[in-house]
Design a protein around this motif. Structure first.
Motif, PDB file in Angstrom:
ATOM      1  N   VAL A   1       0.710 -46.343 -40.247  1.00  0.00           N
ATOM      2  CA  VAL A   1       1.090 -45.587 -41.446  1.00  0.00           C
ATOM      3  C   VAL A   1       2.253 -44.692 -41.065  1.00  0.00           C
ATOM      4  CG1 VAL A   1       0.346 -43.960 -43.226  1.00  0.00           C
ATOM      5  CG2 VAL A   1      -1.287 -45.616 -42.277  1.00  0.00           C
ATOM      6  N   THR A   2       3.446 -45.054 -41.504  1.00  0.00           N
ATOM      7  CA  THR A   2       4.639 -44.283 -41.165  1.00  0.00           C
ATOM      8  C   THR A   2       5.781 -44.730 -42.068  1.00  0.00           C
ATOM      9  OG1 THR A   2       6.040 -43.527 -39.327  1.00  0.00           O
ATOM     10  CG2 THR A   2       5.536 -45.875 -39.410  1.00  0.00           C
ATOM     11  N   SER A   3       6.934 -44.106 -41.888  1.00  0.00           N
ATOM     12  CA  SER A   3       8.114 -44.512 -42.644  1.00  0.00           C
ATOM     13  C   SER A   3       8.586 -45.877 -42.154  1.00  0.00           C
ATOM     14  CB  SER A   3       9.239 -43.487 -42.456  1.00  0.00           C
ATOM     15  OG  SER A   3      10.463 -43.995 -42.951  1.00  0.00           O
ATOM     16  N   PRO A   4       8.937 -46.774 -43.061  1.00  0.00           N
ATOM     17  CA  PRO A   4       9.385 -48.106 -42.637  1.00  0.00           C
ATOM     18  C   PRO A   4      10.805 -48.118 -42.096  1.00  0.00           C
ATOM     19  CG  PRO A   4       9.524 -47.920 -45.020  1.00  0.00           C
ATOM     20  CD  PRO A   4       8.893 -46.642 -44.530  1.00  0.00           C
TER      21      PRO A   4
ATOM     22  N   VAL B   1       6.930 -39.718 -45.384  1.00  0.00           N
ATOM     23  CA  VAL B   1       6.421 -38.806 -44.359  1.00  0.00           C
ATOM     24  C   VAL B   1       7.056 -37.420 -44.423  1.00  0.00           C
ATOM     25  CG1 VAL B   1       5.796 -40.661 -42.776  1.00  0.00           C
ATOM     26  CG2 VAL B   1       8.091 -39.688 -42.673  1.00  0.00           C
ATOM     27  N   GLN B   2       7.863 -37.171 -45.456  1.00  0.00           N
ATOM     28  CA  GLN B   2       8.528 -35.877 -45.568  1.00  0.00           C
ATOM     29  C   GLN B   2       8.834 -35.581 -47.028  1.00  0.00           C
ATOM     30  OE1 GLN B   2      11.817 -35.421 -42.835  1.00  0.00           O
ATOM     31  NE2 GLN B   2      12.826 -33.860 -44.088  1.00  0.00           N
ATOM     32  N   GLY B   3       8.706 -34.305 -47.396  1.00  0.00           N
ATOM     33  CA  GLY B   3       9.044 -33.889 -48.750  1.00  0.00           C
ATOM     34  C   GLY B   3       7.866 -33.931 -49.704  1.00  0.00           C
ATOM     35  N   ASP B   4       8.151 -33.667 -50.972  1.00  0.00           N
ATOM     36  CA  ASP B   4       7.112 -33.655 -51.996  1.00  0.00           C
ATOM     37  C   ASP B   4       6.434 -35.023 -52.086  1.00  0.00           C
ATOM     38  OD1 ASP B   4       7.778 -31.054 -52.582  1.00  0.00           O
ATOM     39  OD2 ASP B   4       9.045 -31.551 -54.290  1.00  0.00           O
ATOM     40  N   GLY B   5       5.112 -35.015 -52.079  1.00  0.00           N
ATOM     41  CA  GLY B   5       4.356 -36.253 -52.195  1.00  0.00           C
ATOM     42  C   GLY B   5       4.085 -36.948 -50.879  1.00  0.00           C
ATOM     43  N   ALA B   6       4.604 -36.409 -49.757  1.00  0.00           N
ATOM     44  CA  ALA B   6       4.424 -37.073 -48.465  1.00  0.00           C
ATOM     45  C   ALA B   6       2.961 -37.076 -48.036  1.00  0.00           C
ATOM     46  CB  ALA B   6       5.293 -36.403 -47.403  1.00  0.00           C
TER      47      ALA B   6
ATOM     48  N   ARG C   1       4.940 -39.992 -37.372  1.00  0.00           N
ATOM     49  CA  ARG C   1       6.372 -40.047 -37.650  1.00  0.00           C
ATOM     50  C   ARG C   1       7.112 -39.473 -36.448  1.00  0.00           C
ATOM     51  NH1 ARG C   1       9.366 -36.096 -41.168  1.00  0.00           N
ATOM     52  NH2 ARG C   1      10.700 -36.210 -39.325  1.00  0.00           N
ATOM     53  N   GLY C   2       8.429 -39.536 -36.491  1.00  0.00           N
ATOM     54  CA  GLY C   2       9.232 -38.961 -35.431  1.00  0.00           C
ATOM     55  C   GLY C   2       9.295 -37.449 -35.524  1.00  0.00           C
ATOM     56  N   GLY C   3      10.060 -36.848 -34.642  1.00  0.00           N
ATOM     57  CA  GLY C   3      10.118 -35.390 -34.563  1.00  0.00           C
ATOM     58  C   GLY C   3      10.888 -34.747 -35.702  1.00  0.00           C
ATOM     59  N   GLY C   4      10.820 -33.436 -35.747  1.00  0.00           N
ATOM     60  CA  GLY C   4      11.512 -32.662 -36.776  1.00  0.00           C
ATOM     61  C   GLY C   4      11.039 -31.228 -36.759  1.00  0.00           C
ATOM     62  N   SER C   5      11.516 -30.459 -37.707  1.00  0.00           N
ATOM     63  CA  SER C   5      11.108 -29.062 -37.814  1.00  0.00           C
ATOM     64  C   SER C   5       9.694 -28.979 -38.377  1.00  0.00           C
ATOM     65  CB  SER C   5      12.064 -28.309 -38.741  1.00  0.00           C
ATOM     66  OG  SER C   5      11.966 -28.817 -40.073  1.00  0.00           O
ATOM     67  N   ILE C   6       9.119 -27.788 -38.362  1.00  0.00           N
ATOM     68  CA  ILE C   6       7.775 -27.611 -38.919  1.00  0.00           C
ATOM     69  C   ILE C   6       7.759 -27.952 -40.402  1.00  0.00           C
ATOM     70  CG2 ILE C   6       8.118 -25.152 -39.391  1.00  0.00           C
ATOM     71  CD1 ILE C   6       5.151 -24.746 -38.699  1.00  0.00           C
ATOM     72  N   GLU C   7       8.888 -27.706 -41.074  1.00  0.00           N
ATOM     73  CA  GLU C   7       8.975 -28.087 -42.484  1.00  0.00           C
ATOM     74  C   GLU C   7       8.963 -29.602 -42.639  1.00  0.00           C
ATOM     75  OE1 GLU C   7      10.918 -24.062 -42.009  1.00  0.00           O
ATOM     76  OE2 GLU C   7      11.058 -25.986 -40.975  1.00  0.00           O
TER      77      GLU C   7
END
Length: 289
Positions: free
Chosen positions: A149-152, A180-185, A209-215
């Protein structure tokens, strides 16, 4: 109605004026769908389930109310001093002659508030028993199929495919394309976990998912995803971000992987190890014979 052209009679009752003001606010498009940020003060969680509070900045304050139907979906308990972003509409409580903000969603604003929200949710899940080590499921030794389950389109899915293909090409990979990010993720990730549990046919799940900020990683810090992971009958490996990124999903999952690549290594058996073991068994059989 064009309120600018309206003319009042010589005298209005209080009720007439208050209802008029409410009508003006309720039919003004910019005020019916608005985001507002500020610091919470005078917060009260009513026994009815409603939230009452004010949002303030350095110069002014705004009375706010959040009804139970919306408050029940907030993934943290608001506190005085917490910076948040609220969505909702501006209206008036005409019986009291008070204009206020009716919030339908609430999110932490700023890293400090987000860390508070994470710790609150972690405590809540712990009290529910969802972080107990005794409830963790064991991963299968040699899975025949792995659900992901992740972004394609992200780097994470490519890493998982490459590692699984190299380590154990006989395992089938089934990808659920999640936001995996944003509204509805959060809802999208939870839907992916539920899909595999209804579908069946996979022995282990990799969720991440891969890395990123806490947001960027916030979906994996929500109660929605935490509960979906906890309900899964299929063992779940949480694979969110880089090694230093830790999310709520990591605590609830049956196993935490520091990266998506590491999750793939944990999920499937190493074919070279398998061949080495089989060769050793063959030697023992020959010697015994």
């Amino acid at each position: 109605m064009d309120y600018s052209q309206m003319r009042f009679p010589s005298a209005l009752t209080v009720t007439e004026l208050n209802k008029y003001v409410k009508d003006v606010l309720d039919t003004n498009p910019p005020l019916t769908d608005v985001y507002i940020k500020g610091e919470i003060s005078n917060f009260k969680a009513h026994y009815s389930g409603h939230f009452y509070f004010s949002l303030k900045d350095t110069e002014s304050a705004l009375k706010c109310v959040m009804f139970r139907s919306s408050a029940s979906s907030v993934g943290f308990m608001p506190e005085d001093g917490m910076k948040v972003i609220a969505h909702g509409r501006v209206s008036a409580y005409w019986q009291g002659g008070v204009y206020q903000f009716y919030a339908d969603s609430l999110e932490p604003d700023g890293v400090g508030a987000m860390h508070i929200a994470v710790e609150q949710l972690k405590k809540k899940l712990s009290e529910m028993g969802l972080l107990d080590e005794g409830r963790k499921k064991l991963l299968p030794k040699i899975p025949s199929a792995v659900g992901v389950v992740t972004s394609p389109t992200g780097a994470a899915v490519r890493d998982i495919i490459n590692v699984c293909g190299r380590r154990f090409p006989f395992a089938e990979l089934v990808i659920y394309p999640a936001q995996v990010q944003g509204d509805g993720a959060a809802e999208s990730v939870a839907a992916g976990i539920e899909y595999f549990n209804k579908r069946g046919g996979v022995d282990v799940l990799i969720v991440g998912r891969g890395g990123g900020s806490i947001e960027d990683l916030w979906a994996f810090n929500t109660e929605t995803v935490a509960l979906a992971v906890s309900r899964s009958q299929i063992p779940v490996i949480s694979a969110v971000g880089h090694e230093t990124d830790v999310t709520i999903a990591d605590f609830v999952a049956d196993l935490r992987a520091p990266t998506p690549s590491a999750a793939a290594e944990l999920a499937v058996y190493e074919i070279r190890e398998c061949k080495k073991t089989m060769s050793a068994y063959e030697d023992r059989i020959v010697r015994a014979a």
